[in-house]
Design a protein around this motif. Structure first.
Motif, PDB file in Angstrom:
ATOM      1  N   MET A  61     -12.489  23.675  -7.024  1.00  0.00           N
ATOM      2  CA  MET A  61     -13.706  24.309  -7.519  1.00  0.00           C
ATOM      3  C   MET A  61     -13.711  25.798  -7.204  1.00  0.00           C
ATOM      4  O   MET A  61     -14.221  26.615  -7.984  1.00  0.00           O
ATOM      5  CB  MET A  61     -14.930  23.643  -6.883  1.00  0.00           C
ATOM      6  CG  MET A  61     -15.258  22.266  -7.418  1.00  0.00           C
ATOM      7  SD  MET A  61     -16.050  22.300  -9.036  1.00  0.00           S
ATOM      8  CE  MET A  61     -17.650  22.946  -8.606  1.00  0.00           C
ATOM      9  N   ARG A  62     -13.122  26.171  -6.070  1.00  0.00           N
ATOM     10  CA  ARG A  62     -13.122  27.583  -5.659  1.00  0.00           C
ATOM     11  C   ARG A  62     -12.384  28.469  -6.651  1.00  0.00           C
ATOM     12  O   ARG A  62     -12.618  29.683  -6.692  1.00  0.00           O
ATOM     13  CB  ARG A  62     -12.476  27.732  -4.285  1.00  0.00           C
ATOM     14  CG  ARG A  62     -13.227  27.060  -3.145  1.00  0.00           C
ATOM     15  CD  ARG A  62     -12.740  27.588  -1.812  1.00  0.00           C
ATOM     16  NE  ARG A  62     -11.294  27.453  -1.683  1.00  0.00           N
ATOM     17  CZ  ARG A  62     -10.550  28.181  -0.844  1.00  0.00           C
ATOM     18  NH1 ARG A  62     -11.107  29.090  -0.072  1.00  0.00           N
ATOM     19  NH2 ARG A  62      -9.240  27.982  -0.771  1.00  0.00           N
ATOM     20  N   LEU A  63     -11.450  27.878  -7.434  1.00  0.00           N
ATOM     21  CA  LEU A  63     -10.657  28.662  -8.368  1.00  0.00           C
ATOM     22  C   LEU A  63     -11.400  28.953  -9.665  1.00  0.00           C
ATOM     23  O   LEU A  63     -10.849  29.592 -10.568  1.00  0.00           O
ATOM     24  CB  LEU A  63      -9.351  27.914  -8.679  1.00  0.00           C
ATOM     25  CG  LEU A  63      -8.496  27.548  -7.461  1.00  0.00           C
ATOM     26  CD1 LEU A  63      -7.270  26.752  -7.887  1.00  0.00           C
ATOM     27  CD2 LEU A  63      -8.074  28.795  -6.699  1.00  0.00           C
ATOM     28  N   PHE A  64     -12.643  28.496  -9.755  1.00  0.00           N
ATOM     29  CA  PHE A  64     -13.475  28.735 -10.934  1.00  0.00           C
ATOM     30  C   PHE A  64     -14.766  29.449 -10.530  1.00  0.00           C
ATOM     31  O   PHE A  64     -15.824  29.191 -11.105  1.00  0.00           O
ATOM     32  CB  PHE A  64     -13.794  27.415 -11.634  1.00  0.00           C
ATOM     33  CG  PHE A  64     -12.610  26.779 -12.327  1.00  0.00           C
ATOM     34  CD1 PHE A  64     -12.464  26.876 -13.714  1.00  0.00           C
ATOM     35  CD2 PHE A  64     -11.642  26.105 -11.608  1.00  0.00           C
ATOM     36  CE1 PHE A  64     -11.376  26.294 -14.351  1.00  0.00           C
ATOM     37  CE2 PHE A  64     -10.547  25.523 -12.238  1.00  0.00           C
ATOM     38  CZ  PHE A  64     -10.408  25.627 -13.621  1.00  0.00           C
ATOM     39  N   THR A  65     -14.680  30.351  -9.571  1.00  0.00           N
ATOM     40  CA  THR A  65     -15.858  31.048  -9.063  1.00  0.00           C
ATOM     41  C   THR A  65     -15.705  32.554  -9.208  1.00  0.00           C
ATOM     42  O   THR A  65     -14.586  33.085  -9.247  1.00  0.00           O
ATOM     43  CB  THR A  65     -16.075  30.722  -7.577  1.00  0.00           C
ATOM     44  OG1 THR A  65     -14.931  31.197  -6.823  1.00  0.00           O
ATOM     45  CG2 THR A  65     -16.233  29.219  -7.348  1.00  0.00           C
ATOM     46  N   PRO A  66     -16.822  33.289  -9.292  1.00  0.00           N
ATOM     47  CA  PRO A  66     -16.748  34.755  -9.313  1.00  0.00           C
ATOM     48  C   PRO A  66     -16.022  35.316  -8.086  1.00  0.00           C
ATOM     49  O   PRO A  66     -15.330  36.337  -8.192  1.00  0.00           O
ATOM     50  CB  PRO A  66     -18.220  35.179  -9.331  1.00  0.00           C
ATOM     51  CG  PRO A  66     -18.928  34.033 -10.000  1.00  0.00           C
ATOM     52  CD  PRO A  66     -18.207  32.803  -9.513  1.00  0.00           C
ATOM     53  N   GLU A  67     -16.157  34.663  -6.944  1.00  0.00           N
ATOM     54  CA  GLU A  67     -15.464  35.123  -5.735  1.00  0.00           C
ATOM     55  C   GLU A  67     -13.953  35.136  -5.941  1.00  0.00           C
ATOM     56  O   GLU A  67     -13.252  36.078  -5.541  1.00  0.00           O
ATOM     57  CB  GLU A  67     -15.820  34.223  -4.549  1.00  0.00           C
ATOM     58  CG  GLU A  67     -15.100  34.614  -3.261  1.00  0.00           C
ATOM     59  CD  GLU A  67     -15.253  33.574  -2.164  1.00  0.00           C
ATOM     60  OE1 GLU A  67     -14.727  33.820  -1.057  1.00  0.00           O
ATOM     61  OE2 GLU A  67     -15.868  32.510  -2.416  1.00  0.00           O
ATOM     62  N   PHE A  68     -13.433  34.086  -6.583  1.00  0.00           N
ATOM     63  CA  PHE A  68     -12.000  34.029  -6.824  1.00  0.00           C
ATOM     64  C   PHE A  68     -11.566  35.139  -7.770  1.00  0.00           C
ATOM     65  O   PHE A  68     -10.561  35.816  -7.541  1.00  0.00           O
ATOM     66  CB  PHE A  68     -11.636  32.661  -7.404  1.00  0.00           C
ATOM     67  CG  PHE A  68     -10.188  32.523  -7.796  1.00  0.00           C
ATOM     68  CD1 PHE A  68      -9.186  32.521  -6.831  1.00  0.00           C
ATOM     69  CD2 PHE A  68      -9.828  32.410  -9.133  1.00  0.00           C
ATOM     70  CE1 PHE A  68      -7.849  32.398  -7.187  1.00  0.00           C
ATOM     71  CE2 PHE A  68      -8.492  32.283  -9.500  1.00  0.00           C
ATOM     72  CZ  PHE A  68      -7.505  32.283  -8.529  1.00  0.00           C
ATOM     73  N   TYR A  69     -12.348  35.374  -8.840  1.00  0.00           N
ATOM     74  CA  TYR A  69     -11.944  36.396  -9.806  1.00  0.00           C
ATOM     75  C   TYR A  69     -12.156  37.817  -9.288  1.00  0.00           C
ATOM     76  O   TYR A  69     -11.547  38.762  -9.798  1.00  0.00           O
ATOM     77  CB  TYR A  69     -12.642  36.160 -11.145  1.00  0.00           C
ATOM     78  CG  TYR A  69     -11.932  35.066 -11.916  1.00  0.00           C
ATOM     79  CD1 TYR A  69     -10.753  35.330 -12.610  1.00  0.00           C
ATOM     80  CD2 TYR A  69     -12.391  33.749 -11.893  1.00  0.00           C
ATOM     81  CE1 TYR A  69     -10.069  34.332 -13.273  1.00  0.00           C
ATOM     82  CE2 TYR A  69     -11.716  32.740 -12.560  1.00  0.00           C
ATOM     83  CZ  TYR A  69     -10.549  33.043 -13.239  1.00  0.00           C
ATOM     84  OH  TYR A  69      -9.860  32.037 -13.885  1.00  0.00           O
ATOM     85  N   ARG A  70     -12.977  37.969  -8.269  1.00  0.00           N
ATOM     86  CA  ARG A  70     -13.037  39.266  -7.593  1.00  0.00           C
ATOM     87  C   ARG A  70     -11.693  39.569  -6.951  1.00  0.00           C
ATOM     88  O   ARG A  70     -11.175  40.692  -7.035  1.00  0.00           O
ATOM     89  CB  ARG A  70     -14.152  39.274  -6.542  1.00  0.00           C
ATOM     90  CG  ARG A  70     -14.228  40.573  -5.741  1.00  0.00           C
ATOM     91  CD  ARG A  70     -15.346  40.522  -4.720  1.00  0.00           C
ATOM     92  NE  ARG A  70     -15.134  39.456  -3.740  1.00  0.00           N
ATOM     93  CZ  ARG A  70     -14.317  39.559  -2.692  1.00  0.00           C
ATOM     94  NH1 ARG A  70     -13.598  40.662  -2.508  1.00  0.00           N
ATOM     95  NH2 ARG A  70     -14.201  38.556  -1.845  1.00  0.00           N
ATOM     96  N   LYS A  71     -11.087  38.559  -6.344  1.00  0.00           N
ATOM     97  CA  LYS A  71      -9.775  38.727  -5.728  1.00  0.00           C
ATOM     98  C   LYS A  71      -8.688  38.915  -6.789  1.00  0.00           C
ATOM     99  O   LYS A  71      -7.748  39.697  -6.616  1.00  0.00           O
ATOM    100  CB  LYS A  71      -9.456  37.524  -4.842  1.00  0.00           C
ATOM    101  CG  LYS A  71     -10.439  37.308  -3.696  1.00  0.00           C
ATOM    102  CD  LYS A  71     -10.108  36.035  -2.930  1.00  0.00           C
ATOM    103  CE  LYS A  71     -11.172  35.740  -1.884  1.00  0.00           C
ATOM    104  NZ  LYS A  71     -11.197  36.756  -0.803  1.00  0.00           N
ATOM    105  N   VAL A  72      -8.812  38.168  -7.890  1.00  0.00           N
ATOM    106  CA  VAL A  72      -7.860  38.327  -8.991  1.00  0.00           C
ATOM    107  C   VAL A  72      -7.898  39.757  -9.515  1.00  0.00           C
ATOM    108  O   VAL A  72      -6.861  40.408  -9.695  1.00  0.00           O
ATOM    109  CB  VAL A  72      -8.168  37.316 -10.121  1.00  0.00           C
ATOM    110  CG1 VAL A  72      -7.392  37.673 -11.393  1.00  0.00           C
ATOM    111  CG2 VAL A  72      -7.832  35.900  -9.671  1.00  0.00           C
ATOM    112  N   TYR A  73      -9.096  40.254  -9.769  1.00  0.00           N
ATOM    113  CA  TYR A  73      -9.255  41.617 -10.279  1.00  0.00           C
ATOM    114  C   TYR A  73      -8.632  42.641  -9.336  1.00  0.00           C
ATOM    115  O   TYR A  73      -7.941  43.568  -9.777  1.00  0.00           O
ATOM    116  CB  TYR A  73     -10.742  41.912 -10.480  1.00  0.00           C
ATOM    117  CG  TYR A  73     -11.021  43.245 -11.127  1.00  0.00           C
ATOM    118  CD1 TYR A  73     -11.096  43.353 -12.512  1.00  0.00           C
ATOM    119  CD2 TYR A  73     -11.228  44.390 -10.358  1.00  0.00           C
ATOM    120  CE1 TYR A  73     -11.362  44.584 -13.126  1.00  0.00           C
ATOM    121  CE2 TYR A  73     -11.484  45.619 -10.954  1.00  0.00           C
ATOM    122  CZ  TYR A  73     -11.552  45.704 -12.329  1.00  0.00           C
ATOM    123  OH  TYR A  73     -11.790  46.918 -12.927  1.00  0.00           O
TER     124      TYR A  73
END
Length: 439
Positions: A322-334
């Motif tokens: 579930m963590r891989l579908f969160t804004p927190e994860f995409y902040r790190k991706v960005y």
């Protein structure tokens, strides 16, 4: 003994042998029918019988067969055998065969002409004609054989082990199992590799299909080639997940300098390298590959050079994923993307998992100004129609022109089975019901 066949399977083979009989037996082996007792029958297929791929049957089964064979002991001679199946619009069928001392094209043409003549004699229209052939250049003793196997429930019911995934509480997907190859419970999940009749070997994690030999290319080509061709010049690539190695193998078709693959479960990679090697096709041994066995969040928090393209070959949002579908994860991706940079992820089934599509897109939108969804088709995934989400840092993710895509595609001399420049552009045309999910 089968009295009312429901299915027809076409097959062919050719081989050498110490004499004509052994050559014939070896040719049957290459056709996949050497261990059956073939009962030669004439040419009529029961109305409604379906053409299906050849299956593995119990050794010694008595199977009605229309076949033709030709042997030769003349070195250098070309021999060929062909079988043609014609079907009418209402499902009536006729099988015709022909063997020749000549090329397969000749055998196919005569077999097809015989089918046409049989339909004309019966006064019924020919709707479709399927032909299979084998051609052989003789060394010492050679044989070519072509056959139509007629079978039904008597054989089908003996093959009764199935593997099932619950797509929803009301929809399930099942495949018939040929052999269970591997099973292990790792610290993270239950890993299974099974050999199936329809899709070859398949990887299952926690009772969920991850990939199969039969359709993995449809998924990996769309997951990888679309973002790789969207970026103007990708050199450093990050793959998160993808322990089967299919995404990695596909990335390596591009002229990259380095690809880092982050997979939390080393047992998945170990099992796939040994028992599902056709998917990765040696990719794990490429010197441009750096394998990291680590949690994606931990890796993205570490200090390293940013990436041009990130491929997220991640599981559905269940449990820890579930963590891989969160804004927190995409902040790190960005934060780990170079500018310009592109990220793409699988985002679930629009039919059966609309919530997954929405979750993935909204998580991306929290940090990327433009998110594009595109579509592919993966038969072993829920409902077949599959979505992917893509975003970019530093420029807009406009779909490249067909001319640009074609030029880059041709420059790499790619051999694909699903992706083409035309499909790349068409994949972004969304049906209204999916566009409504995104608005």
């Amino acid at each position: 003994m089968i009295t009312q066949p429901k299915y027809v399977s076409l097959t062919s083979g050719h081989a050498e042998g110490m004499d004509e009989l052994v050559a014939f037996d070896n040719a049957l082996a290459t056709a996949g029918i050497a261990d059956l007792n073939l009962i030669k029958v004439s040419s009529i297929v029961p109305q409604g019988a379906r053409l299906v791929p050849l299956r593995e049957f119990p050794i010694g089964s008595l199977v009605p067969t229309v076949y033709t064979r030709i042997e030769s002991d003349t070195p250098g001679e070309t021999i060929a055998a062909a079988v043609a199946l014609g079907l009418s619009p209402d499902g009536r069928g006729v099988i015709m065969e022909y063997a020749t001392r000549g090329p397969a094209t000749e055998a196919e043409a005569v077999a097809r002409a015989r089918v046409e003549a049989a339909f004309a004699a019966r006064g019924i229209p020919l709707h479709e004609c399927h032909v299979v052939s084998a051609e052989h250049t003789v060394q010492k003793h050679g044989c070519a054989v072509a056959a139509a196997i007629l079978w039904g429930d008597e054989l089908e019911e003996r093959l009764e082990e199935w593997e099932t995934e619950a797509w929803t509480p009301d929809v399930r997907f099942s495949v018939r199992v040929r052999e269970r190859i591997f099973s292990q419970r790792s610290p993270y999940q239950h890993i299974e590799i099974v050999d199936t009749f329809a899709f070859g070997r398949m990887l299952w994690l926690d009772d969920t299909v991850q990939t199969s030999e039969g359709d993995q290319w449809a998924y990996h080509e769309m997951l990888v080639h679309v973002p790789m061709f969207t970026h103007p010049n990708p050199r450093r690539v990050l793959i998160i997940g993808g322990g089967d190695g299919g995404a990695l193998h596909t990335v390596l078709h591009h002229p990259i300098e380095e690809v880092t693959m982050v997979e939390i479960d080393r047992d998945v990679i170990r099992a796939c390298r040994e028992y599902l090697p056709s998917v990765s096709a040696g990719a794990f041994d490429d010197p441009r590959v750096r394998l990291v066995y680590k949690d994606a969040f931990t890796f993205l928090d570490e200090d390293h050079d940013p990436f041009d393209v990130m491929i997220l070959d991640i599981p559905d949002p269940i449990g820890p994923a579930m963590r891989l579908f969160t804004p927190e994860f995409y902040r790190k991706v960005y934060a780990n993307l170079r500018s310009p940079g592109v990220v793409a992820t699988q985002s679930g089934s629009p039919w059966l998992q609309p919530d997954v599509v929405i979750r993935a897109v909204n998580a991306m939108r929290a940090h990327f100004s433009q998110v594009r969804v595109y579509l592919g088709h993966v038969p072993t995934y829920p409902a077949g129609l599959w979505s992917f989400a893509m975003a970019a840092r530093g420029y807009r993710t406009e779909v490249p022109s067909e001319e640009e895509l074609a030029e880059r595609f041709q420059r790499l001399a790619l051999k694909t089975r699903y992706y083409t420049p035309e499909i790349h552009r068409a994949a972004f045309v969304l049906p209204p019901f999916i566009q409504e999910l995104l608005d």
